[in-house]
Design an enzyme around this catalytic site. Structure first.
Site, PDB file in Angstrom:
ATOM      1  N   TYR A 167      -0.088   8.757  -2.328  1.00  0.00           N
ATOM      2  CA  TYR A 167       0.162   8.519  -3.747  1.00  0.00           C
ATOM      3  C   TYR A 167      -0.780   9.321  -4.633  1.00  0.00           C
ATOM      4  O   TYR A 167      -0.428   9.680  -5.754  1.00  0.00           O
ATOM      5  CB  TYR A 167      -0.032   7.030  -4.064  1.00  0.00           C
ATOM      6  CG  TYR A 167       1.147   6.130  -3.786  1.00  0.00           C
ATOM      7  CD1 TYR A 167       2.249   6.562  -3.050  1.00  0.00           C
ATOM      8  CD2 TYR A 167       1.154   4.820  -4.267  1.00  0.00           C
ATOM      9  CE1 TYR A 167       3.321   5.715  -2.794  1.00  0.00           C
ATOM     10  CE2 TYR A 167       2.222   3.967  -4.019  1.00  0.00           C
ATOM     11  CZ  TYR A 167       3.298   4.411  -3.278  1.00  0.00           C
ATOM     12  OH  TYR A 167       4.349   3.564  -3.036  1.00  0.00           O
ATOM     13  N   GLY A 168      -1.991   9.554  -4.153  1.00  0.00           N
ATOM     14  CA  GLY A 168      -3.050  10.081  -5.008  1.00  0.00           C
ATOM     15  C   GLY A 168      -2.805  11.451  -5.599  1.00  0.00           C
ATOM     16  O   GLY A 168      -3.482  11.844  -6.554  1.00  0.00           O
ATOM     17  N   CYS A 175     -10.685   4.387  -1.294  1.00  0.00           N
ATOM     18  CA  CYS A 175      -9.270   4.391  -0.906  1.00  0.00           C
ATOM     19  C   CYS A 175      -9.180   3.562   0.360  1.00  0.00           C
ATOM     20  O   CYS A 175     -10.038   3.679   1.248  1.00  0.00           O
ATOM     21  CB  CYS A 175      -8.778   5.817  -0.660  1.00  0.00           C
ATOM     22  SG  CYS A 175      -7.143   5.935   0.097  1.00  0.00           S
ATOM     23  N   THR A 176      -8.161   2.718   0.468  1.00  0.00           N
ATOM     24  CA  THR A 176      -8.102   1.809   1.611  1.00  0.00           C
ATOM     25  C   THR A 176      -7.813   2.513   2.927  1.00  0.00           C
ATOM     26  O   THR A 176      -7.990   1.917   3.997  1.00  0.00           O
ATOM     27  CB  THR A 176      -7.063   0.701   1.368  1.00  0.00           C
ATOM     28  OG1 THR A 176      -5.782   1.281   1.082  1.00  0.00           O
ATOM     29  CG2 THR A 176      -7.484  -0.178   0.197  1.00  0.00           C
ATOM     30  N   HIS A 177      -7.394   3.773   2.885  1.00  0.00           N
ATOM     31  CA  HIS A 177      -7.253   4.547   4.114  1.00  0.00           C
ATOM     32  C   HIS A 177      -8.621   4.940   4.692  1.00  0.00           C
ATOM     33  O   HIS A 177      -8.756   5.140   5.903  1.00  0.00           O
ATOM     34  CB  HIS A 177      -6.467   5.841   3.860  1.00  0.00           C
ATOM     35  CG  HIS A 177      -4.987   5.668   3.732  1.00  0.00           C
ATOM     36  ND1 HIS A 177      -4.394   5.169   2.589  1.00  0.00           N
ATOM     37  CD2 HIS A 177      -3.973   5.940   4.603  1.00  0.00           C
ATOM     38  CE1 HIS A 177      -3.082   5.145   2.754  1.00  0.00           C
ATOM     39  NE2 HIS A 177      -2.798   5.598   3.957  1.00  0.00           N
ATOM     40  N   ASP A 220       0.854  -1.189   0.000  1.00  0.00           N
ATOM     41  CA  ASP A 220       0.000   0.000   0.000  1.00  0.00           C
ATOM     42  C   ASP A 220       0.884   1.232   0.000  1.00  0.00           C
ATOM     43  O   ASP A 220       2.086   1.163   0.286  1.00  0.00           O
ATOM     44  CB  ASP A 220      -0.921  -0.002   1.228  1.00  0.00           C
ATOM     45  CG  ASP A 220      -1.829   1.225   1.274  1.00  0.00           C
ATOM     46  OD1 ASP A 220      -2.544   1.454   0.285  1.00  0.00           O
ATOM     47  OD2 ASP A 220      -1.808   1.956   2.274  1.00  0.00           O
ATOM     48  N   SER A 221       0.271   2.380  -0.271  1.00  0.00           N
ATOM     49  CA  SER A 221       0.994   3.645  -0.231  1.00  0.00           C
ATOM     50  C   SER A 221       1.340   4.057   1.188  1.00  0.00           C
ATOM     51  O   SER A 221       2.099   5.009   1.394  1.00  0.00           O
ATOM     52  CB  SER A 221       0.138   4.746  -0.878  1.00  0.00           C
ATOM     53  OG  SER A 221      -1.067   4.933  -0.142  1.00  0.00           O
ATOM     54  N   CYS A 244      -4.349  -0.928  -2.495  1.00  0.00           N
ATOM     55  CA  CYS A 244      -4.368   0.518  -2.710  1.00  0.00           C
ATOM     56  C   CYS A 244      -5.060   0.774  -4.037  1.00  0.00           C
ATOM     57  O   CYS A 244      -4.608   0.279  -5.074  1.00  0.00           O
ATOM     58  CB  CYS A 244      -2.929   1.054  -2.738  1.00  0.00           C
ATOM     59  SG  CYS A 244      -2.781   2.808  -3.150  1.00  0.00           S
ATOM     60  N   ASN A 245      -6.155   1.514  -4.018  1.00  0.00           N
ATOM     61  CA  ASN A 245      -6.892   1.804  -5.247  1.00  0.00           C
ATOM     62  C   ASN A 245      -6.041   2.603  -6.226  1.00  0.00           C
ATOM     63  O   ASN A 245      -6.058   2.360  -7.434  1.00  0.00           O
ATOM     64  CB  ASN A 245      -8.168   2.577  -4.919  1.00  0.00           C
ATOM     65  CG  ASN A 245      -9.186   1.757  -4.167  1.00  0.00           C
ATOM     66  OD1 ASN A 245     -10.046   1.107  -4.758  1.00  0.00           O
ATOM     67  ND2 ASN A 245      -9.104   1.774  -2.846  1.00  0.00           N
ATOM     68  N   THR A 246      -5.285   3.570  -5.705  1.00  0.00           N
ATOM     69  CA  THR A 246      -4.471   4.427  -6.560  1.00  0.00           C
ATOM     70  C   THR A 246      -3.371   3.634  -7.243  1.00  0.00           C
ATOM     71  O   THR A 246      -3.158   3.747  -8.460  1.00  0.00           O
ATOM     72  CB  THR A 246      -3.854   5.568  -5.728  1.00  0.00           C
ATOM     73  OG1 THR A 246      -4.908   6.336  -5.126  1.00  0.00           O
ATOM     74  CG2 THR A 246      -3.006   6.477  -6.582  1.00  0.00           C
TER      75      THR A 246
END
Length: 258
Positions: free
Chosen positions: A44-45, A186-188, A12-13, A75-77
């Site tokens: 990252y986004g 977003c996974t956050h 992940d970011s 991570c979607n991004t």
């Protein structure tokens, strides 16, 4: 040599992918995992696509070379920027990505208003545009960039007054008395669920893609007969490009409920 007892790599970011790791652990508690968060370079986004691709490749290739049996891009991004290229380079290696859970939200009944919260990159990529095109007749779909949530979660402020204040401004254009389907793209973002409900109320329906990704990860390993034997003791190794975030990663994993 990669065997059924080799680890599943999760990247992940930053610490956001812990929300996916917790789903994986619940579904496959006897597996070994290596979790790598790139908090040094988060978020990252807001970065150019090519830079995100380079960062994602660096993390992925390092863990694959260490003998991982599967890669989960939590991570979607990073998925939007790099998953397709990684699959081309490693066509026989199981790679799982994340995408906003727009489908279940759009098909949740009636013609709902769906707010897709995500990073700027996720919302501008062709993959998201294709999702919107696919379900535009089922729902009113609104993209909502929310990069500040990532920064607050990385700063250990997921459930804080600062998060509430940020969300109040973010959601100010929306009618709090209306029902919305809110996609946490977003996974956050799942770590801010309590704050989101404080600001938007209990009528909002929340959707995220972690459960579907975890199921897919298990299916890919089952198809290859690469699941750990039942009764095996699971283990998680936490790594981060910013070592100060390893403690936060462990705390988020322990505290997060799925």
């Amino acid at each position: 040599m990669v065997t059924c007892e080799s680890p599943i790599a999760v990247i992940d970011s930053g610490v956001g992918g812990i929300s996916v790791l917790k789903r994986l652990w619940k579904l496959m508690p006897n597996e070994k995992y290596i979790y790598f968060g790139d908090s040094k370079n988060a978020p990252y986004g807001v970065r150019p696509t090519e830079e995100i691709k380079s960062l994602t490749f660096k993390s992925a290739e390092s863990l694959i070379s260490m003998g991982a049996k599967e890669l989960v891009i939590a991570c979607n991004t990073a998925t939007s920027a790099a998953a397709a290229e990684l699959r081309k380079k490693y066509p026989d290696f199981p790679i799982v990505g994340l995408e906003p859970a727009l489908k279940p939200a759009a098909l949740s009944g009636g013609r709902p208003t769906v707010i897709v919260m995500a990073t700027e990159l996720t919302l501008r990529e062709k993959k998201f545009a294709a999702l919107v095109e696919r379900f535009k007749n089922n729902a009113e779909i609104i993209g909502l960039p929310a990069p500040g949530i990532v920064e607050l979660v990385e700063a250990s402020k997921a459930d804080s007054e600062e998060m509430d204040e940020y969300l109040r401004k973010l959601f100010s254009p929306f009618d709090k008395d209306k029902e919305y389907c809110l996609v946490l793209g977003c996974t956050h973002f799942p770590f801010a669920k309590r704050a989101i409900r404080r600001v938007m109320g209990d009528r909002v329906k929340l959707f995220d893609g972690a459960e579907g990704a975890a199921r897919h990860a298990k299916e890919l390993l089952e198809a290859r007969d690469m699941l750990c034997p039942q009764g095996q003791q699971g283990r998680i190794t936490f790594e981060n490009s910013d070592e100060s975030h390893i403690t936060l990663s462990k705390k988020l994993f322990e505290d997060y409920e799925v």
